[in-house]
Write a protein that holds these residues in place. Structure first.
Motif, PDB file in Angstrom:
ATOM      1  N   ASN A 430       0.817  -1.227   0.000  1.00 48.92           N
ATOM      2  CA  ASN A 430       0.000   0.000   0.000  1.00 48.92           C
ATOM      3  C   ASN A 430       0.841   1.263   0.000  1.00 48.92           C
ATOM      4  O   ASN A 430       0.526   2.226  -0.682  1.00 48.92           O
ATOM      5  CB  ASN A 430      -0.904   0.008   1.220  1.00 48.92           C
ATOM      6  N   SER A 431       1.892   1.225   0.793  1.00 45.62           N
ATOM      7  CA  SER A 431       2.700   2.453   0.903  1.00 45.62           C
ATOM      8  C   SER A 431       3.456   2.757  -0.371  1.00 45.62           C
ATOM      9  O   SER A 431       3.553   3.918  -0.800  1.00 45.62           O
ATOM     10  CB  SER A 431       3.701   2.318   2.047  1.00 45.62           C
ATOM     11  N   LEU A 432       3.992   1.703  -0.948  1.00 46.67           N
ATOM     12  CA  LEU A 432       4.866   1.975  -2.079  1.00 46.67           C
ATOM     13  C   LEU A 432       4.120   1.972  -3.412  1.00 46.67           C
ATOM     14  O   LEU A 432       4.314   2.841  -4.237  1.00 46.67           O
ATOM     15  CB  LEU A 432       5.987   0.955  -2.126  1.00 46.67           C
ATOM     16  N   SER A 433       3.286   0.912  -3.546  1.00 41.49           N
ATOM     17  CA  SER A 433       2.721   0.741  -4.890  1.00 41.49           C
ATOM     18  C   SER A 433       1.597   1.741  -5.193  1.00 41.49           C
ATOM     19  O   SER A 433       1.470   2.218  -6.299  1.00 41.49           O
ATOM     20  CB  SER A 433       2.190  -0.681  -5.056  1.00 41.49           C
ATOM     21  N   ASN A 434       0.806   2.058  -4.199  1.00 37.60           N
ATOM     22  CA  ASN A 434      -0.322   2.965  -4.469  1.00 37.60           C
ATOM     23  C   ASN A 434       0.174   4.394  -4.681  1.00 37.60           C
ATOM     24  O   ASN A 434       0.509   5.119  -3.746  1.00 37.60           O
ATOM     25  CB  ASN A 434      -1.294   2.909  -3.284  1.00 37.60           C
ATOM     26  N   ILE A 435       0.197   4.706  -5.926  1.00 40.31           N
ATOM     27  CA  ILE A 435       0.777   6.022  -6.261  1.00 40.31           C
ATOM     28  C   ILE A 435      -0.249   7.135  -6.039  1.00 40.31           C
ATOM     29  O   ILE A 435       0.103   8.275  -5.798  1.00 40.31           O
ATOM     30  CB  ILE A 435       1.253   6.027  -7.728  1.00 40.31           C
ATOM     31  N   GLU A 436      -1.549   6.785  -6.099  1.00 34.60           N
ATOM     32  CA  GLU A 436      -2.568   7.826  -5.897  1.00 34.60           C
ATOM     33  C   GLU A 436      -2.362   8.449  -4.531  1.00 34.60           C
ATOM     34  O   GLU A 436      -2.031   7.773  -3.569  1.00 34.60           O
ATOM     35  CB  GLU A 436      -3.967   7.206  -5.944  1.00 34.60           C
ATOM     36  N   GLU A 437      -2.609   9.703  -4.481  1.00 39.43           N
ATOM     37  CA  GLU A 437      -2.299  10.414  -3.246  1.00 39.43           C
ATOM     38  C   GLU A 437      -3.354  10.122  -2.195  1.00 39.43           C
ATOM     39  O   GLU A 437      -3.086  10.135  -1.015  1.00 39.43           O
ATOM     40  CB  GLU A 437      -2.207  11.909  -3.519  1.00 39.43           C
ATOM     41  N   THR A 438      -4.597  10.037  -2.682  1.00 38.11           N
ATOM     42  CA  THR A 438      -5.662   9.770  -1.714  1.00 38.11           C
ATOM     43  C   THR A 438      -6.117   8.327  -1.806  1.00 38.11           C
ATOM     44  O   THR A 438      -6.053   7.731  -2.876  1.00 38.11           O
ATOM     45  CB  THR A 438      -6.862  10.691  -1.976  1.00 38.11           C
ATOM     46  N   ILE A 439      -6.551   7.847  -0.674  1.00 40.15           N
ATOM     47  CA  ILE A 439      -7.094   6.490  -0.617  1.00 40.15           C
ATOM     48  C   ILE A 439      -8.391   6.526   0.175  1.00 40.15           C
ATOM     49  O   ILE A 439      -8.690   7.549   0.827  1.00 40.15           O
ATOM     50  CB  ILE A 439      -6.119   5.494   0.077  1.00 40.15           C
ATOM     51  N   THR A 440      -9.179   5.474   0.131  1.00 40.77           N
ATOM     52  CA  THR A 440     -10.426   5.472   0.891  1.00 40.77           C
ATOM     53  C   THR A 440     -10.130   5.220   2.361  1.00 40.77           C
ATOM     54  O   THR A 440      -9.048   4.768   2.744  1.00 40.77           O
ATOM     55  CB  THR A 440     -11.390   4.366   0.399  1.00 40.77           C
ATOM     56  N   VAL A 441     -11.106   5.611   3.132  1.00 38.10           N
ATOM     57  CA  VAL A 441     -10.963   5.413   4.581  1.00 38.10           C
ATOM     58  C   VAL A 441     -10.732   3.926   4.879  1.00 38.10           C
ATOM     59  O   VAL A 441      -9.922   3.546   5.733  1.00 38.10           O
ATOM     60  CB  VAL A 441     -12.234   5.930   5.290  1.00 38.10           C
ATOM     61  N   GLU A 442     -11.435   3.112   4.107  1.00 38.66           N
ATOM     62  CA  GLU A 442     -11.339   1.660   4.293  1.00 38.66           C
ATOM     63  C   GLU A 442      -9.909   1.195   4.120  1.00 38.66           C
ATOM     64  O   GLU A 442      -9.365   0.426   4.943  1.00 38.66           O
ATOM     65  CB  GLU A 442     -12.255   0.982   3.287  1.00 38.66           C
ATOM     66  N   GLN A 443      -9.269   1.631   3.034  1.00 38.12           N
ATOM     67  CA  GLN A 443      -7.881   1.245   2.763  1.00 38.12           C
ATOM     68  C   GLN A 443      -6.967   1.725   3.864  1.00 38.12           C
ATOM     69  O   GLN A 443      -6.077   0.998   4.328  1.00 38.12           O
ATOM     70  CB  GLN A 443      -7.434   1.848   1.428  1.00 38.12           C
ATOM     71  N   GLU A 444      -7.234   3.025   4.264  1.00 33.96           N
ATOM     72  CA  GLU A 444      -6.382   3.602   5.309  1.00 33.96           C
ATOM     73  C   GLU A 444      -6.516   2.746   6.602  1.00 33.96           C
ATOM     74  O   GLU A 444      -5.532   2.460   7.287  1.00 33.96           O
ATOM     75  CB  GLU A 444      -6.793   5.054   5.578  1.00 33.96           C
ATOM     76  N   LEU A 445      -7.756   2.365   6.816  1.00 32.25           N
ATOM     77  CA  LEU A 445      -8.018   1.534   8.010  1.00 32.25           C
ATOM     78  C   LEU A 445      -7.245   0.208   7.931  1.00 32.25           C
ATOM     79  O   LEU A 445      -6.626  -0.241   8.906  1.00 32.25           O
ATOM     80  CB  LEU A 445      -9.530   1.275   8.080  1.00 32.25           C
TER      81      LEU A 445
END
Lengths: 587, 433
Positions: A430-445
């Protein structure tokens, strides 16, 4: 009063220029008007006097030709044998007389033609008081009166051949006239008759009348100071020794004209002595009347006033237009700071002001563009920085985690190791591969849970983490690694004194914002460590990623503006409450 | 929009300024123009005449009767000889400069002017009705079918005499009515003898008395066709004889000009004035002699066909063909040409007897003149006027008379009458061929 001062200050430029301009226009026109009137009147008087002195000469010429005609006529009478004989004869009866009358008249008719053109009358009086009057209308002679008049004595007494004199007495029936008289004498000085030439003042006037006018008077003055003829009839017969004095002294001077004060008025005085008649020809010019007639002062003044007022009006309008726009420009420029240099100048007013405003606006725009570019670059740089920070996973974290997993495997805790490795993998992914700056609350969780799982695997379960997330928030987006730094902070710093505790994570929508709260019941922070809602940390490097507690607030504000950010409340020994306010974003 | 408005505004200002400047300039022009026009109309009408008691007075009276406020006339008195000389000079030189608008010319002289300078005079026949005037006045005042003169006084002559002197000499009024010139000479001698006064005053340069005598018979220096008839002219011979008789007997007081002529009877130096009726106002001028004068019919020549009526110096007004002629002609037409009331006043106030027929019916003609012993002078004159024998004066009357007056001096000096007349005839024929 203050209003006035402000007004003057506001119109300072206009007032200065207008005053200078107005005063100079008025001054120039006044001086030009004055000097042109003065010059033209002087010039006019000069030329007028020169013309008049020429006219005086002409009048003198006419008088001379008049006296010449009288002299030549009198010579003819004097040398006329018939007249001489007839006058000396005694007529005894009507027949003699008839012949005498007839021949006298015939002879005189011939000679009379010489003086007739001047309207002069010719009269011969015999010793018997026979009168031969060539034009009785001019002077109806009464023989008796004439014979007894002192004129006769004067002629007899005078050594002059012809005696001129002015008469308006009974002998001329009160008609003013000049009479030239001559005694007809034989060689032996015997007087055989009298010859008279008379010229009425009315006819005399014709000699000069055409040259006169209002304010331009001609008069004839005898050496006794009597005015015997003038175009101003009321002056005829008056005695004016003063005028005579002027005339006499004028002869000695050699000037064109002189100014005199006579008859209670100022005149320009010209004079000429006519020796044949022994009279002074005087010309009095009323300077004011003549100049007024020729130079229309009021018209010149009116024209000047009209030109000056129109010039001042035009100057006023043009200046007003120019200076008002400049003043407005100045006013606008001085107001610039208030609008943060965002408001362009109004491009109004004259050409110059429009150009200045245009240039100013252009400059302002350019400046804005540069500032914008600069700001954009700075933002980009910051973002890049954050991004790199975000993408950096602390190698120690990896090392420690891996070391922990190794221990788990050694202790043969296979399950736990496998779980930790799963969490680690998905965290890193998640930290490296997800280049999008924002993520959903669910992902953050999810990330948070993985992180917490790893930490708990490493350090044990003494710190419990609870998640309270409103289900309607799960699909909302938020920037990556916004909550994680605070959890990390709580893990590593909040529980140094207290060994156990819990961390609660609350995510909910509130007042159109997404509120995330991280509450721990750990040691709390001493107020000094709280600085402007952020936490002063000694550590430069964070434990997990490059993103620290410190720049979360910064990052949120950079992304969403001043309304959003991080708020921290902390009480020593009670715990810390971190509140993150974010906008609601569904994409 | 704003831009457009300000452009319009400036254009407006420029327009206003231009208008102001132009207005200022044109204002000046107007004044200049105004001055010129007033100058043009400034010249009034001038009239030349002689005899302030008669002709001038008549003109002044006419001016009073003329109700045209714009009309201004200057009446200038000149001696008749002077007028004649000036007219001759002016008209022959062709420059009408200084000429009057209206001029009085004696009928006996008129033709010489009209025939010599027909273009110089303005025909005024349209301004009055010629039929309103005595017929004998029309011939001398017209030429070539055009009416140039407005007939004025009749010139009918009378024998004005001093009743006191004549009574002293033993004559009554009846003794003086319808006499001959021969009788007149005899009376003159008696008067001279009894009173020491001369009978009449004569100017040797003016042969008016000869013409008066001659016309009683209807003869003149010339015939109707203009032939000069001095030699063998019986009435002229007789007139000259009478003239010499008067001179020889020293009953004449000589004068050399009009003022001396007036002085002669006004001062009481002469007993009679045989002259045209126009002398009446001058006689009346000496108020101290009121009641001492009467008028008898003119003596006639002692010949067959002679009547006791004659004519002397009747004159008429002429308008010169210069600027202002219409105004002048209108003035004459409105007053002398048609105003009956004016003629009544003229008779009473001036004593002038016009030739305007409609006026002769008025009461003024019956007026009894106190100065002349309540004689109806005007009525008498108007009666005698009808008897005047008609004569064509021709155009050389005064030219012939100049010759004749020189010859007369020789006649007085002793030359025979036949020689005088034949010499005069020769000279005249040479001069007026």
């Amino acid at each position: 009063m203050k209003k006035w001062i402000r007004f003057i200050q506001a119109n300072n430029l206009f007032m200065k220029i207008f005053l200078v301009m107005g005063i100079s226009i008025i001054a120039v026109s006044i001086s030009i008007t004055y000097s042109s009137i003065r010059m033209s009147s002087n010039l006019f008087m000069d030329t007028f006097s020169i013309t008049n002195s020429k006219i005086m000469n002409q009048i003198t010429e006419r008088f001379n030709s008049f006296t010449d005609s009288i002299v030549s006529a009198s010579l003819e009478v004097d040398t006329n044998g018939t007249i001489k004989q007839l006058l000396q004869e005694e007529q005894e009866n009507a027949i003699d007389q008839s012949i005498f009358y007839y021949h006298m008249t015939m002879e005189m008719d011939r000679i009379y033609a010489e003086v007739d053109p001047n309207d002069t009358n010719m009269i011969i009086m015999s010793n018997n008081q026979d009168i031969f009057n060539m034009n009785y209308i001019k002077w109806p002679v009464d023989a008796e009166k004439l014979a007894n008049h002192e004129m006769i004595d004067r002629v007899e007494a005078s050594s002059n051949d012809i005696v001129y004199q002015f008469e308006d007495s009974e002998v001329t029936n009160g008609v003013p006239m000049i009479i030239a008289s001559k005694a007809l004498k034989l060689r032996s000085d015997y007087i055989y008759g009298y010859l008279f030439f008379s010229l009425t003042e009315r006819d005399l006037k014709k000699f000069y009348e055409s040259y006169t006018g209002v304010g331009n008077n001609v008069m004839l003055v005898t050496p006794s100071g009597q005015i015997i003829s003038s175009n101003q009839e009321e002056m005829i017969g008056e005695l004016s020794p003063k005028l005579l004095d002027y005339a006499k002294s004028f002869e000695d001077e050699n000037s064109e004209y002189r100014k005199v004060d006579i008859f209670d008025q100022n005149y320009i005085f010209l004079s000429e002595y006519i020796p044949s008649l022994d009279i002074y020809l005087v010309n009095l010019i009323d300077h004011e009347i003549i100049a007024d007639n020729v130079i229309n002062t009021s018209e010149i003044v009116l024209i000047s006033i009209a030109i000056v007022s129109s010039a001042v009006l035009v100057a006023f309008l043009i200046l007003r237009k120019m200076t008002v726009s400049i003043s407005q420009l100045v006013h606008q420029i001085s107001d610039m700071a208030r609008y943060q240099f965002n408001k362009p100048l109004k491009e109004t007013g004259g050409y110059e002001t429009r150009k200045i405003a245009k240039a100013f606006n252009y400059m302002l725009n350019e400046l804005h563009d540069y500032v914008q570019i600069l700001m954009d670059t700075q933002e980009k740089q910051r973002k890049a920085e954050l991004e790199t920070l975000q993408h950096q996973i602390n190698p120690h974290f990896i090392y420690n985690t891996l070391a922990s997993i190794k221990f788990m495997i050694r202790q043969e805790k296979k399950e736990k190791a496998a779980d930790t490795i799963d969490s680690f993998i998905s965290l890193i992914q998640n930290s490296l591969s997800n280049i999008e700056e924002t993520i959903t609350v669910e992902q953050e969780l999810e990330n948070l849970k993985n992180y917490v799982q790893i930490n708990q695997a490493r350090y044990g379960d003494r710190i419990q983490v609870n998640y309270l997330v409103a289900p309607d928030c799960l699909h909302l987006f938020l920037p990556k690694l916004v909550i994680q730094p605070f959890i990390e902070n709580a893990f590593f710093h909040a529980f140094t004194k207290k060994k156990t505790g819990f961390i609660q994570i609350l995510i909910a929508q509130k007042e159109h914002s997404l509120i995330c709260e991280i509450i721990d019941n750990g040691d709390g922070m001493i107020p000094e460590r709280l600085d402007n809602k952020t936490i002063k940390t000694k550590e430069k490097r964070q434990l997990f990623s490059g993103i620290g507690v410190k720049n979360v607030h910064e990052r949120i504000q950079l992304l969403y503006g001043k309304d959003y950010g991080v708020q921290i409340e902390s009480e020593p020994a009670k715990g810390t409450k971190v509140k993150i306010k974010l906008p609601i974003r569904e994409t | 929009m704003r831009e457009k408005f300000s452009t319009k505004f400036w254009l407006l200002i420029v327009a206003i300024l231009t208008a102001m400047v132009l207005a200022a300039c044109s204002g000046g022009d107007d004044e200049g123009g105004g001055d010129e026009t007033t100058e043009g109309n400034g010249e009034g009408i001038t009239a030349w005449a002689w005899d302030p008691n008669f002709n001038i007075a008549a003109l002044e009276l006419a001016l009073e009767h003329y109700d045209n406020e714009d009309f201004e006339m200057e009446i200038i008195e000149n001696a008749q000889d002077d007028i004649v000389q000036r007219l001759n000079t002016g008209l022959s030189s062709g420059t009408m400069n200084g000429m009057p608008n209206i001029v009085l010319i004696e009928d006996q002289r008129a033709q010489s002017f009209l025939q010599s300078y027909p273009d110089a005079f303005y025909p005024i026949g349209d301004y009055f009705n010629t039929e309103d005037f005595a017929e004998y006045k029309i011939a001398p005042t017209s030429f070539d079918g055009e009416q140039y003169g407005l007939p004025f006084d009749t010139g009918v002559t009378g024998f004005f005499y001093r009743t006191d002197y004549l009574e002293e000499a033993g004559y009554t009024h009846d003794d003086l009515v319808d006499i001959t010139w021969n009788e007149y000479v005899e009376i003159a001698k008696d008067v001279k003898e009894k009173t020491g006064q001369a009978m009449l005053s004569l100017d040797p340069n003016d042969l008016g008395i000869l013409r008066v005598m001659m016309q009683t018979t209807g003869t003149w220096y010339t015939t109707e066709d203009g032939t000069i008839q001095l030699e063998g002219n019986e009435p002229l011979q007789m007139a000259l004889e009478n003239y010499k008789e008067l001179m020889d007997n020293d009953v004449v007081k000589l004068n050399s000009d009009w003022s001396q002529y007036l002085e002669a009877f006004n001062s009481g130096d002469v007993a009679s004035v045989p002259a045209g009726n126009w002398i009446a106002p001058s006689v009346e001028a000496e108020e101290s002699q009121a009641g001492l004068w009467r008028v008898a019919p003119t003596p006639r020549l002692d010949m067959e066909g002679a009547v006791n009526a004659s004519n002397q110096g009747g004159s008429s007004f002429y308008v010169l063909n210069i600027d202002g002629k219409e105004e002048a002609a209108e003035f004459l037409g409105e007053t002398f040409g048609s105003n009956v009331e004016f003629y009544q006043d003229l008779v009473q106030e001036v004593g002038a007897l016009g030739t305007y027929i409609p006026a002769s019916e008025g009461d003024a003609y019956q007026f009894e003149n106190e100065f002349f012993n309540n004689q109806q002078v005007v009525y008498d004159f108007s009666q005698w006027m009808e008897e005047i024998p008609q004569v064509d004066y021709g155009m050389n009357t005064y030219g012939i008379e100049d010759i004749l007056s020189a010859e007369i001096q020789q006649y007085l000096d002793g030359k025979s009458l036949e020689d005088v007349l034949s010499d005069a005839q020769t000279q005249a024929e040479n001069q007026f061929k």
